[in-house]
Motif scaffolding. Structure first.
Motif, PDB file in Angstrom:
ATOM      1  N   ILE A 133       6.886  -3.607   0.286  1.00  0.00           N
ATOM      2  CA  ILE A 133       5.891  -2.788  -0.413  1.00  0.00           C
ATOM      3  C   ILE A 133       6.074  -1.316  -0.072  1.00  0.00           C
ATOM      4  O   ILE A 133       6.062  -0.453  -0.958  1.00  0.00           O
ATOM      5  N   ARG A 134       6.260  -1.020   1.212  1.00  0.00           N
ATOM      6  CA  ARG A 134       6.454   0.383   1.621  1.00  0.00           C
ATOM      7  C   ARG A 134       7.703   0.977   0.984  1.00  0.00           C
ATOM      8  O   ARG A 134       7.719   2.165   0.623  1.00  0.00           O
ATOM      9  N   CYS A 175       8.782   0.465  -1.911  1.00  0.00           N
ATOM     10  CA  CYS A 175       8.535   0.745  -3.326  1.00  0.00           C
ATOM     11  C   CYS A 175       7.479   1.814  -3.564  1.00  0.00           C
ATOM     12  O   CYS A 175       7.345   2.306  -4.697  1.00  0.00           O
ATOM     13  N   GLU A 176       6.714   2.177  -2.530  1.00  0.00           N
ATOM     14  CA  GLU A 176       5.669   3.184  -2.695  1.00  0.00           C
ATOM     15  C   GLU A 176       6.252   4.494  -3.190  1.00  0.00           C
ATOM     16  O   GLU A 176       7.228   4.996  -2.656  1.00  0.00           O
ATOM     17  N   SER A 207       5.146   2.065 -10.183  1.00  0.00           N
ATOM     18  CA  SER A 207       3.823   1.457 -10.169  1.00  0.00           C
ATOM     19  C   SER A 207       3.959   0.000 -10.569  1.00  0.00           C
ATOM     20  O   SER A 207       4.954  -0.401 -11.189  1.00  0.00           O
ATOM     21  N   ALA A 250      -1.024  -0.300  -3.139  1.00  0.00           N
ATOM     22  CA  ALA A 250       0.051   0.574  -2.660  1.00  0.00           C
ATOM     23  C   ALA A 250       0.840   1.178  -3.805  1.00  0.00           C
ATOM     24  O   ALA A 250       1.288   2.329  -3.729  1.00  0.00           O
ATOM     25  N   LEU A 251       1.001   0.410  -4.894  1.00  0.00           N
ATOM     26  CA  LEU A 251       1.850   0.856  -5.999  1.00  0.00           C
ATOM     27  C   LEU A 251       1.032   1.340  -7.196  1.00  0.00           C
ATOM     28  O   LEU A 251       1.553   1.431  -8.316  1.00  0.00           O
ATOM     29  N   ARG A 294      -3.338   7.747   1.851  1.00  0.00           N
ATOM     30  CA  ARG A 294      -2.151   8.114   1.067  1.00  0.00           C
ATOM     31  C   ARG A 294      -1.905   9.620   1.074  1.00  0.00           C
ATOM     32  O   ARG A 294      -1.036  10.127   0.356  1.00  0.00           O
TER      33      ARG A 294
END
Length: 424
Positions: A163-164, A166-167, A171, A192-193, A253
């Protein structure tokens, strides 16, 4: 090219009591009817093909992916992935991105029709392959749709690392079909996205849902829009939360953007969109009668040529010894606070119920019933009534139902972060 048009409005009671430190405001950002910037875009559709996607699930997943492909406009780059314990490219099969046209859409739909089920579920690996494919082509707007019907089989650390990775790259709108998947897992991805999470209880609802998601994605015109908050030297930002149309805590964020200045991601925008942000700033108290700018709010587009300021607003603080003035709460701020408390009460209550802590579950879900009744949230009240027996909505007196359908509990969880503004 002219900057896209946005308006920034601030709603607050600027009066603080003597010694007061906390300033609250709701900032409403609204885009024009058309932003005039058709963006270079890329789309990836990710469908679960694990062994649990039996019967109509895999059939309807294929139909949904094909329906979404139909909506992709010409010239948009796209790809289709299928996931088990690893992700594999379905179309193009070499792991690249195709350019949407009649011929490539038809070829993609043919490839989708051949997807078979079998294997486990490792959602992090699906995200990693999507990241790899998106990275092969520059695009202003990168968006994915992810569908699963089960629990992620990876170690939490692997999942979180994916996940990190792809941040800030793309989206992702996440959907779970049936009731054997985890709301918290998909919410972790969507939060996250900068996407959404939703439940599709019956597989035959997938096609319409996928089509709607893709239509919304095709309407996006501007990416990388940031909410910039600058405060005085003696002040600090306590939190920044989007509260409409969905509740998202953006505080963690924050990206530093200069002295006393931070930027918070708002994601991609299309025309005629409006979003509300609850901002809380802590300031040093000043003398009665003194006024200060507690925060300068700017909407900033990070364009290739450099940052463009699309709109600005201001949060003020005025100290007063007039108790009537300082105790007023602006209706929009009260609404934001109430909606956030409602969502937290629902999620905390459901979590306590799952953990067997019935006392906490009763208290939290009772508070949720009370808040939903007081704010006129009829749809939320109806969803709560599927999970609890309401004795008195005014006081929040409830009894937990001894048996609750999984679909009702999951729907309440998913819908808890979606908000509706009170019409004024």
């Amino acid at each position: 090219m002219n900057p896209p048009e946005f308006t920034v409005e601030t709603f607050q009671n600027e009066f603080l009591p003597a010694g007061g430190r906390e300033v609250n405001a709701v900032v409403t950002v609204t885009s024009a009817d058309a932003l005039g910037r058709p963006a270079d875009a890329a789309e990836i559709i990710i469908i679960d093909r694990s062994g649990s996607m039996a019967g109509s699930k895999i059939v309807e997943a294929r139909r949904a992916a094909a329906a979404a492909v139909d909506v992709i406009r010409d010239s948009v780059a796209f790809a289709i992935l299928a996931g088990t314990t690893k992700a594999t490219p379905v179309y193009p099969d070499d792991g690249s991105l195709a350019i949407a046209a009649n011929s490539t859409r038809a070829a993609a739909q043919q490839a989708i029709s051949r997807v078979k089920r079998g294997g486990g579920t490792a959602i992090g690996s699906w995200l990693r392959l999507a990241h790899e494919i998106f990275s092969t082509r520059p695009a202003a707007l990168r968006h994915a749709i992810l569908l699963t019907d089960g629990l992620n089989g990876e170690r939490p650390k692997q999942f979180d690392q994916a996940i990190r990775l792809c941040e800030g790259v793309f989206s992702c709108d996440c959907r779970g079909v049936g009731t054997d998947w985890s709301v918290s897992e998909l919410r972790k991805i969507s939060t996250a996205l900068l996407g959404t999470v939703g439940i599709v209880a019956e597989p035959d609802g997938l096609a319409a849902d996928f089509e709607a998601i893709m239509q919304a994605a095709m309407g996006k015109e501007v990416a990388d829009v940031m909410l910039r908050v600058r405060v005085p030297q003696t002040a600090r930002v306590r939190f920044v939360k989007q509260w409409a149309p969905t509740i998202e805590d953006l505080t963690g964020r924050r990206a530093e953007a200069g002295p006393q200045t931070g930027e918070y991601p708002t994601g991609a925008w299309g025309g005629q969109e409006s979003r509300d942000y609850h901002i809380c700033v802590e300031v040093e108290p000043a003398a009665v009668g003194q006024e200060m700018q507690a925060a300068r709010i700017s909407l900033v587009l990070h364009a290739p040529a450099g940052p463009e300021v699309l709109g600005q607003g201001m949060i003020k603080a005025i100290w007063t010894d007039n108790e009537e003035w300082s105790t007023r709460i602006h209706p929009r701020v009260a609404e934001a606070t109430g909606q956030t408390e409602l969502a937290e009460a629902i999620q905390d209550g459901l979590a306590a119920r799952r953990d067997g802590d019935l006392e906490t579950a009763t208290a939290k879900l009772g508070r949720a019933v009370q808040l939903a009744h007081a704010s006129g949230e009829e749809e939320t009240a109806q969803l709560l009534a599927r999970v609890v027996d309401v004795v008195d909505p005014v006081t929040g007196t409830i009894q937990l139902k001894p048996k609750v359908r999984d679909v009702d509990e999951m729907t309440l969880d998913v819908e808890s972060t979606k908000t509706v503004r009170v019409k004024r």
